[in-house]
Scaffold this motif. Structure first.
Motif, PDB file in Angstrom:
ATOM      1  N   ARG A   1      -5.704  -0.498   7.388  1.00  0.00           N
ATOM      2  CA  ARG A   1      -4.958  -0.624   6.128  1.00  0.00           C
ATOM      3  C   ARG A   1      -3.507  -0.957   6.450  1.00  0.00           C
ATOM      4  N   VAL A   2      -3.147  -2.209   6.212  1.00  0.00           N
ATOM      5  CA  VAL A   2      -1.798  -2.675   6.490  1.00  0.00           C
ATOM      6  C   VAL A   2      -1.259  -3.343   5.225  1.00  0.00           C
TER       7      VAL A   2
ATOM      8  N   GLU B   1     -14.515   0.372   3.641  1.00  0.00           N
ATOM      9  CA  GLU B   1     -14.910  -0.967   3.199  1.00  0.00           C
ATOM     10  C   GLU B   1     -14.531  -2.011   4.237  1.00  0.00           C
TER      11      GLU B   1
ATOM     12  N   GLU C   1       0.845  -1.200   0.000  1.00  0.00           N
ATOM     13  CA  GLU C   1       0.000   0.000   0.000  1.00  0.00           C
ATOM     14  C   GLU C   1       0.882   1.253   0.000  1.00  0.00           C
TER      15      GLU C   1
END
Ligand code: ATP
Length: 461
Positions: free
Chosen positions: A214-215, A288, A205
């Protein structure tokens, strides 16, 4: 996702991150070396919570259904697979650097935050907008940008004996599609049927963040559900959406914090008939949580073409051979953990005091029962408490705790979300009963030691 944050929302997240560290759920990754770019490590209670979520998912979507089978495929897969799926050429995010301070951003997120415009996938337009609207760098507040470029998010590596680069899989789905033929040949499955898998995925990412939302290394719980292309897929699609929402409720999510986002037609991939995200209202905005897509016959057709294997299905009743279509429900495990943590987090006043209590659904609680002797220095109490712990531990995840006073032990168990605490006191030795304290109501009742197993079986089933 809306990036608007206010102080309270940030505070909630900060409190959860700090509780996770203090109480052994999630630690910053490589911390003693100064950390590693928003990577995280699951501690003793975090791994229990994560495993309970995985088990619940496997139970609901594999074991309790007759139309599903599970697999556990490898992380390193043939590079041809990623050519076929389009990942080598197109698994990109838009990247832009600030020329002044060298901070790097995901361009579409930056623009959405600054202007509210959704520019995902429009590289040239993004470069123009950054200039025209003088979008400022959130770090140095200047507006001096590089051109927006595509950045491929797959982690590349080498493998002995293989000339080409190989990749850490960026999603688990690929490993499922390439076992389609083996499953058909070995499992006597008939359409419609699904193949499920839980496992690690890796995405480089551009910016990771918002705790474990988010990883770059995470787990997915994915299903490829194969159907006859003649089948009315809309009803099955809706059924999967409902099942995904049910799963979010089982994590503790409230209905009011969930919504469906259907991807507009112009943003759909050429092969997708419909894609819907299930979004959750995280303290940092809507994001999401799960996704569902009708991917038609794209994947099997592509892998058939690139591997030159026949990835089709023979329908004996109709005496026809065809490539099935596929619906893909996908669930992020780390995001499920975040939802479980946020939904469980409660601060309550108890008289003049306050307590933090993690009201996890009982099935997900890392520890189900804590057993205490009232006093640590009374061997007869300790011995009885250990005896009880030993009889309960094979059926329930239990913890023995004799540190500090009982009030402190309750506080600690509340913070890790243990539904029941059992205290052995002097009356226990006389009367053969113990105090059982309920996490949510804080009510206490005396229960016969001999009946404890039955008592807890009724509480947990
Ligand atoms: P996003 O738009 O948030 O980047 P995505 O659309 O790329 O997500 P999918 O490719 O649909 O995500 O991946 C399936 C699921 O995997 C997502 O619904 C999410 O729960 C999870 N997921 C995807 N990327 C990450 C990540 N970097 N960290 C943690 N979970 C992720």
């Amino acid at each position: 996702m809306s990036k608007l944050q206010n102080k309270n929302e940030n505070e909630t997240m900060e409190k959860i991150v700090s509780l996770c560290k203090r109480r052994g759920f999630v630690f910053p990754g490589s911390e003693i070396y100064g950390g590693l770019a928003n990577s995280w490590s699951f501690g003793p209670y975090g791994v229990e919570l994560k495993n309970n979520i995985k088990q619940l998912w496997w139970k609901k979507f594999v074991r309790e259904r007759t139309d599903m089978v599970g697999i556990d495929g490898p992380i390193l897969l043939h590079p041809g697979l990623w050519e076929a799926s389009g990942h080598t050429a197109g698994f990109n995010d838009a990247m832009v650097d600030c020329k002044e301070c060298q901070w790097r951003y995901r361009a579409d997120h930056l623009i959405e935050q600054a202007t509210g415009k959704d520019m995902e996938g429009k590289l040239v337009e993004m470069s123009a907008i950054l200039k025209e609207e003088k979008v400022k760098c959130p770090n140095c507040k200047k507006s001096n940008w590089t051109e927006v470029k595509n950045f491929n998010m797959m982690f590349k590596t080498q493998m002995n004996g293989i000339a080409d680069d190989v990749y850490l899989r960026p999603e688990t789905a690929g490993a499922i599609f390439i076992e389609f033929k083996n499953i058909l040949d070995s499992m006597r499955v008939k359409l419609p049927f699904g193949i499920a898998q839980i496992g690690k995925a890796f995405r480089n990412e551009i910016i990771a963040g918002n705790f474990i939302f988010r990883v770059r290394e995470f787990e997915q719980m994915e299903i490829e559900y194969f159907i006859n292309p003649k089948e009315k897929w809309e009803k099955i699609f809706e059924g999967w959406l409902l099942a995904q929402e049910e799963f979010a409720y089982a994590l503790g999510a409230d209905k009011s914090n969930l919504r469906r986002y259907e991807h507009p037609k112009e943003k759909l991939s050429h092969y997708s008939k419909k894609t819907v995200d299930i979004e959750y209202l995280f303290p940092f905005g809507w994001g999401e949580l799960f996704g569902l897509a009708n991917r038609t016959d794209f994947d099997l057709a592509q892998h058939g073409k690139f591997s030159q294997e026949k990835l089709s299905y023979f329908d004996q009743e109709e005496n026809t051979r065809f490539i099935p279509h596929v619906l893909e429900p996908t669930f992020g495990l780390e995001r499920s953990v975040v939802v479980a943590l946020i939904a469980a987090y409660n601060e309550e006043s108890v008289g003049a005091e306050s307590r933090i209590v993690m009201k996890f659904p009982k099935e997900l609680a890392p520890v189900k029962i804590a057993v205490f002797p009232l006093l640590k220095n009374k061997p007869e109490l300790v011995e009885k408490a250990k005896e009880i712990f030993n009889t309960l531990k094979s059926d329930f995840s239990c913890e023995f705790d004799d540190n500090g006073n009982v009030g402190k032990r309750y506080r600690r168990q509340d913070e890790i979300g243990t539904p029941y605490c059992v205290t052995v006191d002097f009356d226990s030795l006389e009367n053969g009963d113990v105090t059982v304290r309920d996490r949510d109501t804080m009510k206490q009742e005396r229960v016969d030691i001999k009946k404890l197993n039955t008592y807890f079986n009724s509480k947990f089933n």
